[in-house]
Design an enzyme around this catalytic site. Structure first.
Site, PDB file in Angstrom:
ATOM      1  CG  HIS A   1      13.459  65.375  62.737  1.00 15.83           C
ATOM      2  ND1 HIS A   1      13.079  65.302  64.057  1.00 15.83           N
ATOM      3  CD2 HIS A   1      14.243  64.285  62.542  1.00 15.83           C
ATOM      4  CE1 HIS A   1      13.610  64.236  64.616  1.00 15.83           C
ATOM      5  NE2 HIS A   1      14.313  63.584  63.707  1.00 15.83           N
TER       6      HIS A   1
ATOM      7  CG  HIS B   1      18.026  61.060  61.423  1.00 16.55           C
ATOM      8  ND1 HIS B   1      18.670  61.199  62.628  1.00 16.55           N
ATOM      9  CD2 HIS B   1      16.694  61.150  61.695  1.00 16.55           C
ATOM     10  CE1 HIS B   1      17.770  61.347  63.591  1.00 16.55           C
ATOM     11  NE2 HIS B   1      16.561  61.332  63.051  1.00 16.55           N
TER      12      HIS B   1
ATOM     13  CE  LYS C   1      15.850  65.402  68.637  1.00 16.19           C
ATOM     14  NZ  LYS C   1      15.670  64.711  67.381  1.00 16.19           N
TER      15      LYS C   1
ATOM     16  CG  HIS D   1      13.223  61.199  70.788  1.00 22.25           C
ATOM     17  ND1 HIS D   1      13.207  60.535  69.581  1.00 22.25           N
ATOM     18  CD2 HIS D   1      12.569  60.388  71.656  1.00 22.25           C
ATOM     19  CE1 HIS D   1      12.578  59.382  69.716  1.00 22.25           C
ATOM     20  NE2 HIS D   1      12.182  59.262  70.974  1.00 22.25           N
TER      21      HIS D   1
ATOM     22  CG  HIS E   1       9.903  62.326  65.995  1.00 21.47           C
ATOM     23  ND1 HIS E   1       9.688  62.386  67.349  1.00 21.47           N
ATOM     24  CD2 HIS E   1      11.191  61.916  65.855  1.00 21.47           C
ATOM     25  CE1 HIS E   1      10.783  62.029  67.986  1.00 21.47           C
ATOM     26  NE2 HIS E   1      11.718  61.750  67.097  1.00 21.47           N
TER      27      HIS E   1
ATOM     28  CG  ASP F   1      12.476  60.903  62.443  1.00 20.41           C
ATOM     29  OD1 ASP F   1      13.714  61.022  62.521  1.00 20.41           O
ATOM     30  OD2 ASP F   1      11.826  60.113  63.154  1.00 20.41           O
TER      31      ASP F   1
HETATM   32  N1  LIG Z   1      13.072  58.058  64.382  1.00 23.72           N
HETATM   33  C1  LIG Z   1      13.739  56.934  64.471  1.00 23.72           C
HETATM   34  O1  LIG Z   1      13.109  55.887  64.620  1.00 23.72           O
HETATM   35  N2  LIG Z   1      15.070  56.878  64.389  1.00 23.72           N
HETATM   36  C2  LIG Z   1      15.992  57.974  64.305  1.00 23.72           C
HETATM   37  C3  LIG Z   1      16.193  58.656  65.622  1.00 23.72           C
HETATM   38  C4  LIG Z   1      15.040  59.521  66.059  1.00 23.72           C
HETATM   39  O2  LIG Z   1      14.687  60.474  65.368  1.00 23.72           O
HETATM   40  O3  LIG Z   1      14.476  59.276  67.127  1.00 23.72           O
HETATM   41  C5  LIG Z   1      17.342  57.469  63.764  1.00 23.72           C
HETATM   42  O4  LIG Z   1      18.334  58.187  63.882  1.00 23.72           O
HETATM   43  O5  LIG Z   1      17.367  56.373  63.195  1.00 23.72           O
HETATM   44 ZN   LIG Z   2      14.871  61.680  63.971  1.00 24.42          ZN
HETATM   45 ZN   LIG Z   3      13.625  61.093  67.660  1.00 28.30          ZN
END
Ligand SMILES: NC(=O)N[C@@H](CC(=O)O)C(=O)O
Ligand SMILES: [Zn+2]
Ligand SMILES: [Zn+2]
Length: 407
Positions: free
Chosen positions: A70, A72, A156, A194, A232, A306
């Site tokens: 996971h 970003h 997702k 999520h 998460h 995450d």
């Molecule tokens: N986890 C977060 O607080 N933020 C994530 C999005 C997500 O995974 O929910 C993001 O893209 O910033």
């Molecule tokens: Zn995330």
């Molecule tokens: Zn998320």
């Protein structure tokens, strides 16, 4: 001292007695350590404090190269800045599709994948595993295309309004998405979730629990063949739910922050925007339940950082956004959690086996080494248009991950 959890951060009653052929003294303790410099991509050296005497036992831990299930990565200059931190130690990562606009089609996922590959440091073998962003309008045909592409590994679900860039997400999963989910079950394409309801009447701290009751449990009943990853997880309720489901069908990713911090960390000495993520940190009993679950050796949990970079200015402002940037520190932190639980022998399954086994992918064959060696987390990482503050900014961590070993 940034958080409640850091007060016990280095207390470690188990480490002296750790068995296992993978633990051996490290010759590197007390040397200069090399950390990646964000700005110019060349290593910088940070002098470490001399060890107190007598020095603690010296160790290193060799594990199969981990994957991040996971992650970003964003786009453009942020992508270029953060990607080396993941590519340095992780073999693969499930790349989240919540861009602006989101990655809703296979064609767009292929383009995004190319952008990631172009941004990789030379010589890197890092493999991005792409995902699609589910909307009310995603068609079963798109799922077939995704599967056929060979580069999309999951879809997702963001409930619309639940988190960062989720406004194009699903408004009514049972009303709008059942044909797509049925196609995903047929194609063995996992659904990543999520797991929070967005009803403003539901207390923020209860949104995961209510999501499990209202959406996830009925979904598993309705489509028992659909593979689901609850992303998460933050609560004991999620642990209980995952464990009530069949191994191989329902699993969960777990972040370093939800293993190390409780909600006190949001308010310690004042508002702490860099500890704010969604789902929000929960109370200590939930954190303990998650630690017990992941260190139990269950195959239903695997590493998903995450890691969610946001510019410092968008975190430190009157309406700060959710997301913690953990890529540079995640492996050190996971090792710390397993060490504190006396379960370092279970770390490798969590970081490197359970994820690929669930996704039906081969495990990595190369190894990495984690050295019991103090290193200081940089205060910020600069990039062309700003700065990103990492989790545990400025703190000293142990378990320094080192470069790739030969296969
Ligand atoms: N986890 C977060 O607080 N933020 C994530 C999005 C997500 O995974 O929910 C993001 O893209 O910033
Ligand atoms: Zn995330
Ligand atoms: Zn998320």
């Amino acid at each position: 001292m940034q958080t409640a959890a850091t007060s016990t951060f280095f207390a470690n009653p188990h480490v002296k007695h750790l068995p296992g052929p993978f633990l051996r003294p490290s010759p590197h303790y007390g040397a200069l350590v090399h950390l990646p410099s964000f700005r110019n991509k060349t290593p910088i050296s940070i002098a470490m404090a001399a060890s107190p005497s007598p020095p603690p036992p010296l160790q290193e831990l060799t594990i199969t190269r981990p994957d991040d299930w996971h992650l970003h990565l964003r786009e453009g200059d942020v992508l270029a800045a953060v990607l080396p931190h993941s590519a340095m130690h992780f073999g693969r990562a499930i790349v989240m599709p919540n861009l602006k606009p989101p990655v809703t089609t296979t064609a767009r996922a292929l383009e995004y994948r190319e952008e990631i590959l172009r941004a990789l440091p030379p010589g890197s073998n890092f493999v991005p595993l792409m995902t699609l962003y589910l909307t009310d309008n995603t068609s079963p045909e798109e799922i077939k295309l995704a599967k056929k592409s060979g580069v999309v590994f999951a879809v997702k679900l963001y409930p619309s309004g639940a988190t960062t860039n989720s406004q194009d997400g699903v408004t009514d999963i049972f009303g709008k998405c059942l044909p797509v989910l049925e196609e995903m079950a047929r194609q063995e394409m996992p659904l990543l979730v999520h797991g929070e309801v967005t009803d403003q009447h539901v207390d923020t701290f209860d949104r995961e629990k209510v999501f499990i009751e209202k959406i996830l449990a009925p979904l598993v009943q309705r489509l028992p063949q659909l593979k689901i990853v609850m992303e998460h997880i933050t609560t004991m309720d999620a642990v209980n739910f995952v464990e009530s489901c069949k191994e191989g069908h329902v699993a969960a990713t777990v972040t370093p922050q939800h293993l190390l911090l409780n909600r006190n960390a949001l308010f310690q000495g004042g508002l702490q925007p860099h500890n704010y993520c969604l789902p929000v940190l929960k109370r200590e009993t939930h954190r303990q339940a998650i630690v017990s679950a992941v260190t139990s050796g269950s195959k239903q949990y695997f590493l998903g950082t995450d890691s969610a970079p946001h510019d410092k200015r968008r975190k430190e402002c009157s309406c700060g956004c959710a997301g913690i940037y953990s890529a540079p520190v995640a492996l050190s932190l996971y090792a710390k959690v397993f060490e504190q639980a006396g379960a370092l022998d279970k770390l490798e399954a969590f970081t490197s086996f359970n994820g690929p086994d669930f996704y039906g992918l081969p495990r990595n064959t190369s190894k990495i080494v984690l050295r019991k060696s103090a290193w200081k987390v940089p205060d910020t990482y600069s990039y062309s248009s700003g700065e990103i503050v990492p989790m545990f900014t400025g703190n000293t961590l142990e378990w320094l991950p080192s470069d790739q070993l030969e296969e």
